[in-house]
Motif scaffolding. Structure first.
Motif, PDB file in Angstrom:
ATOM      1  N   GLU A 287      -4.074  10.543  -1.723  1.00  0.00           N
ATOM      2  CA  GLU A 287      -4.516   9.346  -2.442  1.00  0.00           C
ATOM      3  C   GLU A 287      -3.670   8.148  -2.022  1.00  0.00           C
ATOM      4  OE1 GLU A 287      -6.104  11.360  -6.586  1.00  0.00           O
ATOM      5  OE2 GLU A 287      -4.103  10.490  -6.572  1.00  0.00           O
ATOM      6  N   MET A 288      -4.200   6.961  -2.304  1.00  0.00           N
ATOM      7  CA  MET A 288      -3.461   5.735  -2.035  1.00  0.00           C
ATOM      8  C   MET A 288      -3.673   4.760  -3.173  1.00  0.00           C
ATOM      9  SD  MET A 288      -5.786   3.838   0.883  1.00  0.00           S
ATOM     10  CE  MET A 288      -5.339   2.144   0.567  1.00  0.00           C
ATOM     11  N   TYR A 289      -2.753   3.800  -3.247  1.00  0.00           N
ATOM     12  CA  TYR A 289      -2.865   2.754  -4.266  1.00  0.00           C
ATOM     13  C   TYR A 289      -2.335   1.458  -3.674  1.00  0.00           C
ATOM     14  CZ  TYR A 289      -2.750   0.324  -8.695  1.00  0.00           C
ATOM     15  OH  TYR A 289      -2.979  -0.589  -9.702  1.00  0.00           O
ATOM     16  N   ILE A 290      -3.022   0.357  -3.972  1.00  0.00           N
ATOM     17  CA  ILE A 290      -2.608  -0.959  -3.501  1.00  0.00           C
ATOM     18  C   ILE A 290      -2.068  -1.742  -4.696  1.00  0.00           C
ATOM     19  CG2 ILE A 290      -3.339  -3.110  -2.402  1.00  0.00           C
ATOM     20  CD1 ILE A 290      -5.688  -1.394  -1.181  1.00  0.00           C
ATOM     21  N   VAL A 291      -0.793  -2.125  -4.613  1.00  0.00           N
ATOM     22  CA  VAL A 291      -0.169  -2.939  -5.657  1.00  0.00           C
ATOM     23  C   VAL A 291      -0.335  -4.405  -5.264  1.00  0.00           C
ATOM     24  CG1 VAL A 291       1.963  -3.493  -6.895  1.00  0.00           C
ATOM     25  CG2 VAL A 291       1.543  -1.138  -6.128  1.00  0.00           C
TER      26      VAL A 291
ATOM     27  N   MET B  47       3.479   7.103   3.088  1.00  0.00           N
ATOM     28  CA  MET B  47       3.363   6.098   4.125  1.00  0.00           C
ATOM     29  C   MET B  47       3.089   4.781   3.419  1.00  0.00           C
ATOM     30  SD  MET B  47       1.067   5.476   7.593  1.00  0.00           S
ATOM     31  CE  MET B  47       0.377   7.046   7.472  1.00  0.00           C
ATOM     32  N   LEU B  48       3.822   3.741   3.813  1.00  0.00           N
ATOM     33  CA  LEU B  48       3.614   2.401   3.297  1.00  0.00           C
ATOM     34  C   LEU B  48       3.118   1.527   4.433  1.00  0.00           C
ATOM     35  CD1 LEU B  48       5.483   3.724   1.197  1.00  0.00           C
ATOM     36  CD2 LEU B  48       6.620   1.554   0.942  1.00  0.00           C
TER      37      LEU B  48
ATOM     38  N   VAL C 274       0.844  -1.193   0.000  1.00  0.00           N
ATOM     39  CA  VAL C 274       0.000   0.000   0.000  1.00  0.00           C
ATOM     40  C   VAL C 274       0.882   1.245   0.000  1.00  0.00           C
ATOM     41  CG1 VAL C 274      -1.758   1.289   1.265  1.00  0.00           C
ATOM     42  CG2 VAL C 274      -1.792  -1.206   1.297  1.00  0.00           C
ATOM     43  N   PHE C 275       0.645   2.146  -0.938  1.00  0.00           N
ATOM     44  CA  PHE C 275       1.314   3.442  -1.007  1.00  0.00           C
ATOM     45  C   PHE C 275       0.289   4.525  -0.697  1.00  0.00           C
ATOM     46  CE2 PHE C 275       3.888   0.752  -3.685  1.00  0.00           C
ATOM     47  CZ  PHE C 275       5.184   1.212  -3.523  1.00  0.00           C
TER      48      PHE C 275
END
Length: 121
Positions: free
Chosen positions: A75-79, A96-97, A52-53
């Protein structure tokens, strides 16, 4: 027991090094890590876990072999696990990760950008 919130701005002010994960908390088997980035990282993959970024300040790009996503402040993004990626930022970006403890990065090529795990601030 002492109750105290974690101030993200104060934690970010404690370091200036880039591409160096700093642990600020743990929950179950997960760690919350802060990171400052600018420029390009290497192509790598996390085989065993999603990643998660969360953009706290600035914006970053995650390149994938078949596309890319921009993550802006707030915003966030899940790889998903097993997806090869290359993070980058044109200007300094604070992130934040959230990832499991002892997560390993599998680089596509060896690099000096490999960081130590579990550096607390």
């Amino acid at each position: 027991m002492q109750y105290q919130s974690i101030n993200l701005k104060e934690k970010l002010a404690k370091f200036n090094d880039l591409w160096s994960l700093k642990v600020i908390g743990e929950m179950n088997d997960y760690q919350f890590k802060l990171l400052k980035i600018v420029g390009d990282y290497e192509w790598h993959v996390h085989q065993d876990t999603d990643k998660v970024f969360i953009a706290l300040e600035g914006e970053m790009i995650l390149d994938f072999r078949d596309g890319q996503v921009k993550i802006s402040q707030g915003e966030m993004y899940i790889v998903p696990k097993g997806i090869e990626m290359k993070p980058s930022a044109v200007k300094e970006c604070h992130l934040m990760l959230v990832e499991p403890k002892r997560v390993a990065t599998t680089p596509v090529t060896e690099s000096e950008l490999t960081e130590a795990v579990d550096t607390w601030i």
